[in-house]
Design an enzyme around this catalytic site. Structure first.
Site, PDB file in Angstrom:
ATOM      1  N   SER A  90       0.845  -1.196   0.000  1.00  0.00           N
ATOM      2  CA  SER A  90       0.000   0.000   0.000  1.00  0.00           C
ATOM      3  C   SER A  90       0.883   1.250   0.000  1.00  0.00           C
ATOM      4  CB  SER A  90      -0.950  -0.046   1.201  1.00  0.00           C
ATOM      5  OG  SER A  90      -1.881   0.992   1.161  1.00  0.00           O
ATOM      6  N   HIS A 206      -8.031   1.520  -1.099  1.00  0.00           N
ATOM      7  CA  HIS A 206      -7.973   0.488  -2.144  1.00  0.00           C
ATOM      8  C   HIS A 206      -9.369  -0.038  -2.492  1.00  0.00           C
ATOM      9  CE1 HIS A 206      -3.682   0.719  -1.727  1.00  0.00           C
ATOM     10  NE2 HIS A 206      -3.791   0.475  -0.445  1.00  0.00           N
TER      11      HIS A 206
END
Length: 322
Positions: A90, A206
């Site tokens: 991430s 996300h």
């Protein structure tokens, strides 16, 4: 000895991170000071003075984690330990982009600063629409990603919850609205999940719920030139190797709304280093450079750890053992 560097993402933050390393290694403290000059933000306060609840905000945690990871990488470099392969989970992908040569230090820090502020603003807007209830993320333990996806499908159809991080065969993270989180917990438990753990993050990362943040960040990237990789680096979005700066730039926007395919990245890296070799640990070393040890645990659960472990390096003791 060759090295794989893995960089952790948001959620790894905790008050006091990197303090002992900065006290012992001046090059680590220099990274923090240089980042403070670039951003005008008091990053040292985020690291050592800010309580965990406030540090979880994207506009604080993203700078704190990225600077910690890059400071650790700088100390490792002074010891002659540099990455041959990079991957970041991430947010951690931005540390990887710098170490792999696609972005210089100033570009990386500026982008992470802007990214964190954009994401926090969108998260606050989502909370305002839900009467102050924060959207977020939760780890589902004990179901496969396919089982989680099936369990929350009614919520995905309503755009309330999505599979966001494919972490390991044993763990999938979902992103959801405040309403979606509660309902997803019930559905996953009914489907046989052992645990449903809400994470210390500020929003539903996300997932399509972050589309507005992706659109805003795309404008920020218009003036930024991503160079071609100098070292091998892997993408969360595709789970595969990034081959050009142009590709990396596009993926940095898709990052907001697409799941983190960490299990795919681990598989690609494992194949690249030849994980089945019995004497592999004499040829390769896998280092989690940054706060926490989440990625070390995910590697342990990956199915590729039988001949090589991932070692977390996040304190002076670890640094002296490496």
């Amino acid at each position: 000895m060759k090295n794989v560097f893995l960089f952790p993402g948001q959620g790894a933050q905790k008050k006091g991170i990197l303090k002992d390393i900065c006290e012992k290694y001046p090059q680590a403290l220099n990274v923090i000071k240089e980042a403070e000059k670039i951003t005008g933000e008091k990053i040292s306060d985020y690291l050592w003075e800010t309580e965990d609840a406030e540090l979880a905000r994207s506009d604080r945690s993203q700078l704190a984690i990225t600077c910690s990871s890059l400071a650790i990488a700088e100390v490792l470099k002074s010891k002659g330990i540099e990455a041959d392969i990079c991957a970041g989970f991430s947010l951690g992908e931005f540390a990887a982009l710098h170490i792999a040569g696609l972005l210089n230090f100033e570009e990386t820090i500026k982008l992470v600063c802007q990214r964190g502020k954009i994401m926090q603003k969108v998260c606050d807007e989502l909370a305002a629409k839900s009467n102050g209830n924060m959207s977020g993320m939760a780890a589902v333990i004990g179901l496969t990603s396919e089982e989680v996806e099936k369990a929350i499908l009614p919520l995905t159809d309503e755009k309330l919850a999505f599979c966001a991080n494919l972490n390991s065969p044993k763990q999938t993270v979902i992103s959801a609205s405040a309403e979606g989180l509660e309902k997803a917990g019930e559905l996953c438990t009914q489907a046989g999940a052992r645990r449903f753990i809400k994470l210390k993050v500020a929003g539903p990362f996300h997932s399509p719920l972050m589309q507005k943040a992706g659109d805003e960040f795309s404008k920020v990237l218009d003036s930024v030139n991503f160079k071609n990789p100098e070292k091998r680096i892997f993408s969360n979005v595709t789970g595969k190797e990034i081959t050009s700066g142009e590709e990396a730039k596009k993926l940095a926007v898709l990052h907001f709304t697409n799941p983190v395919r960490w299990t795919s990245e681990e598989k690609e890296i494992a194949a690249l280093i030849g994980w089945e070799e019995r004497d592999l640990s004499s040829k390769w070393r896998i280092i989690e450079a940054g706060p926490g040890s989440v990625l070390s645990g995910l590697w342990r659960d990956s199915g590729f750890a039988q001949n090589i472990n991932c070692k977390a390096v996040n304190c002076v003791e670890h640094m002296e053992e490496i």
